[in-house]
Enzyme design. Structure first.
Site, PDB file in Angstrom:
ATOM      1  CG  HIS A  61     -14.181   2.919 -19.355  1.00 32.64           C
ATOM      2  ND1 HIS A  61     -14.343   1.913 -18.428  1.00 32.64           N
ATOM      3  CD2 HIS A  61     -13.528   3.927 -18.725  1.00 32.64           C
ATOM      4  CE1 HIS A  61     -13.834   2.298 -17.276  1.00 32.64           C
ATOM      5  NE2 HIS A  61     -13.325   3.508 -17.425  1.00 32.64           N
ATOM      6  CG  HIS A  90      -4.809   2.134 -19.541  1.00 35.64           C
ATOM      7  ND1 HIS A  90      -4.315   3.324 -19.059  1.00 35.64           N
ATOM      8  CD2 HIS A  90      -5.595   1.629 -18.565  1.00 35.64           C
ATOM      9  CE1 HIS A  90      -4.778   3.528 -17.839  1.00 35.64           C
ATOM     10  NE2 HIS A  90      -5.567   2.508 -17.510  1.00 35.64           N
TER      11      HIS A  90
END
EC number: 3.1.4.58
Length: 196
Positions: A118, A41
């Site tokens: 990220h 995620h």
């Protein structure tokens, strides 16, 4: 409760990334501990100490903020390393809108230290080789094999660009330490709120 707000890439984007990592995984051996693709995620905000009684208010607050941000067209792109220990994949696409969303106080009381958006794919393993400590006086220190391996992974993934997907919702996720795969955290989605 340890909670975070996340954007979850579409399954096709995660499958594409998982395939792209095969060669890097093979070259890393046991030096890197790879994350579970089912838990990959983009973390937007993190709060390690949300009281259980504040969960409903946190979801309401998140829903109000999310409603003011449109869905995002994103793609996983490039790579880097944080703190010489974590290998991550970057994000391209609607990055200005993503930065605006990340600028919100998504979880009241959260710590505001945020890095760029990220997706962490691996961390240095306890089994990773270490640079020898002994050296002769005046000699340069030997290279750290793990840092060389991370640099090679970043170089190999620097040109990576995954398929575009539309992020249309935010997840509020609980992170329970030590209960996931290989002793890592277990993530449980507590709530989902739509963007826009």
């Amino acid at each position: 409760m340890r909670v975070f707000v996340a954007l979850r890439p579409a399954p096709a984007a995660l499958e594409h990334l998982d395939s792209a990592l095969e060669e890097v995984r093979a070259g890393a051996g046991r030096a890197l501990r790879w994350g579970d693709p089912a838990q990959w995620h983009l973390t937007l905000a993190f709060r390690p100490d949300l009281p259980g009684g504040a969960l409903a208010d946190a979801v309401d607050h998140l829903a109000i903020l999310a409603a003011h941000h449109r869905p995002l067209r994103l793609e996983l792109s490039g790579a880097g390393v944080f703190s010489a220990r974590a290998l991550w994949i970057g994000v391209a696409g609607d990055t200005e809108a993503l930065a605006a969303l990340m600028g919100e106080s998504l979880l009241e009381g959260e710590g505001r230290e945020r890095r760029r958006a990220h997706l962490t794919v691996a961390r240095v393993s306890a089994r990773a080789p270490r640079a020898p400590r002994r050296r002769r006086r005046g000699e340069a220190p030997p290279p750290d094999p793990t840092q060389l391996l991370l640099a090679d992974a970043v170089r190999a993934l620097s040109v990576y660009r995954g398929p575009t997907w539309e992020a249309s919702e935010l997840e509020l996720v609980e992170s329970v330490l030590g209960q996931g795969r290989s002793g890592g955290p277990r993530h449980e989605v507590l709530a989902t709120v739509p963007l826009g």
